[in-house]
Design an enzyme around this catalytic site. Structure first.
Site, PDB file in Angstrom:
ATOM      1  N   HIS A 133      31.452  66.716  60.289  1.00  0.00           N
ATOM      2  CA  HIS A 133      32.914  66.764  60.296  1.00  0.00           C
ATOM      3  C   HIS A 133      33.499  67.181  61.643  1.00  0.00           C
ATOM      4  O   HIS A 133      34.592  66.744  62.016  1.00  0.00           O
ATOM      5  CB  HIS A 133      33.415  67.699  59.190  1.00  0.00           C
ATOM      6  CG  HIS A 133      34.795  67.374  58.711  1.00  0.00           C
ATOM      7  ND1 HIS A 133      35.258  67.730  57.475  1.00  0.00           N
ATOM      8  CD2 HIS A 133      35.822  66.722  59.297  1.00  0.00           C
ATOM      9  CE1 HIS A 133      36.510  67.307  57.319  1.00  0.00           C
ATOM     10  NE2 HIS A 133      36.872  66.709  58.426  1.00  0.00           N
ATOM     11  N   TYR A 166      37.396  68.796  51.910  1.00  0.00           N
ATOM     12  CA  TYR A 166      38.598  68.437  51.142  1.00  0.00           C
ATOM     13  C   TYR A 166      38.549  68.996  49.724  1.00  0.00           C
ATOM     14  O   TYR A 166      39.583  69.079  49.055  1.00  0.00           O
ATOM     15  CB  TYR A 166      38.766  66.916  51.061  1.00  0.00           C
ATOM     16  CG  TYR A 166      38.906  66.200  52.377  1.00  0.00           C
ATOM     17  CD1 TYR A 166      39.062  66.893  53.576  1.00  0.00           C
ATOM     18  CD2 TYR A 166      38.870  64.812  52.427  1.00  0.00           C
ATOM     19  CE1 TYR A 166      39.176  66.219  54.778  1.00  0.00           C
ATOM     20  CE2 TYR A 166      38.990  64.127  53.625  1.00  0.00           C
ATOM     21  CZ  TYR A 166      39.132  64.833  54.795  1.00  0.00           C
ATOM     22  OH  TYR A 166      39.239  64.165  55.994  1.00  0.00           O
TER      23      TYR A 166
END
Length: 285
Positions: A110, A52
């Site tokens: 992730h 992010y």
């Protein structure tokens, strides 16, 4: 008691708040304000990721929130491309430095594949190496709980078979219209908490007539219905917003969806992500 005061207990006895704030697409220079607003509203669970690009801002928001660190739960994720033990060790320490909040409450791999080969090749050995780095950081007290994201049953079996710590969490795409029942059952049987990212399907369910009709029945918004749905499935939703009013509304879910409507929502099929299908998690792979 509101949902913001309620918790789940992970398999290692760590408590995690039932509702969290997602921070995907919140820029680093805006993340601190968003996190402070969420914490001021009563949120105690904040989710970010290396991918992010906003760990620094999230950490700043946590440090300057005025709430004691031990009263907050902060998660981040190891970049999907990291499938090497030493690279994972280095990346974990980088997240700790960027967040600068002392320790991480939960860290996930992730995705089981790099994003440019999502649902593609065999990365089983790379995931085992990344997992070993997370286990080491967990043992060292740098991370309180460890888990995975976007892992399917075979990916989880790889970790369960070869790891020394079973994943505490699996964070997956879950929303009304996309309810992976078999994966949910698999995780429940192994005491793995499922976190639901994009519980409103990245906003696309706002335009669903069927979902809107059910929401109107309960006199709630579509996001409130979708968040409540995820909660009643026993999962932990992570709606993303930087808007303080939306944060308050998303936490106002003190109602009960009937069994009949839950059944309808479970079988509802709505996975048209439009322009968002460019992202691997929405691509239908």
């Amino acid at each position: 008691m509101t949902i913001l005061n309620e918790t789940y207990t992970l398999s290692n006895e760590v408590e995690i708040p039932k509702l969290g704030l997602g921070t995907w697409f919140i820029d680093d220079d805006q993340a601190a304000d968003a996190v402070r607003a969420a914490i001021n509203t009563g949120y105690r669970n904040i989710d970010t990721a290396q991918a992010y690009g906003n760990e620094h801002g999230v950490g700043e928001g946590v440090r300057t929130s005025g709430v004691a660190r031990e009263d907050l739960f902060v998660s981040t994720k190891l970049a999907a491309e990291i499938k090497d033990h030493q690279a994972a060790v280095t990346a974990i320490d980088e997240s700790l430095a960027k967040l600068d909040i002392g320790y991480i409450d939960l860290m996930l791999i992730h995705a089981p594949q790099p994003w440019d080969d999502f649902r593609g090749g065999n990365y089983a050995e790379g995931n085992r190496q990344a997992w070993r780095a997370l286990e080491d950081a967990h043992t060292a007290g740098k991370i309180r709980a460890i888990g995975v994201s976007n892992f399917l049953e075979p990916d989880l079996e790889n970790i369960l078979t070869h790891g020394t710590v079973a994943p505490h969490v699996n964070q997956v795409l879950l929303h009304a219209g996309n309810t992976p029942a078999e994966l949910l059952a698999f995780c429940k049987d192994r005491d793995i908490l499922v976190q639901a990212y994009s519980p409103i399907a990245h906003g696309t369910l706002l335009d669903s007539r069927q979902i809107t009709a059910i929401a109107q029945k309960y006199e709630v918004s579509v996001p409130q219905l979708c968040i409540r749905y995820a909660l009643q499935l026993g999962t932990q939703p992570l709606p993303k917003t930087a808007n303080p009013e939306h944060m308050r509304s998303n936490a106002d879910v003190d109602f009960e969806i009937s069994e009949a409507d839950m059944a309808a929502l479970r079988t509802f099929d709505e996975r048209d992500y439009g322009e968002h299908a460019v992202f691997p998690v929405y691509s239908g792979k």
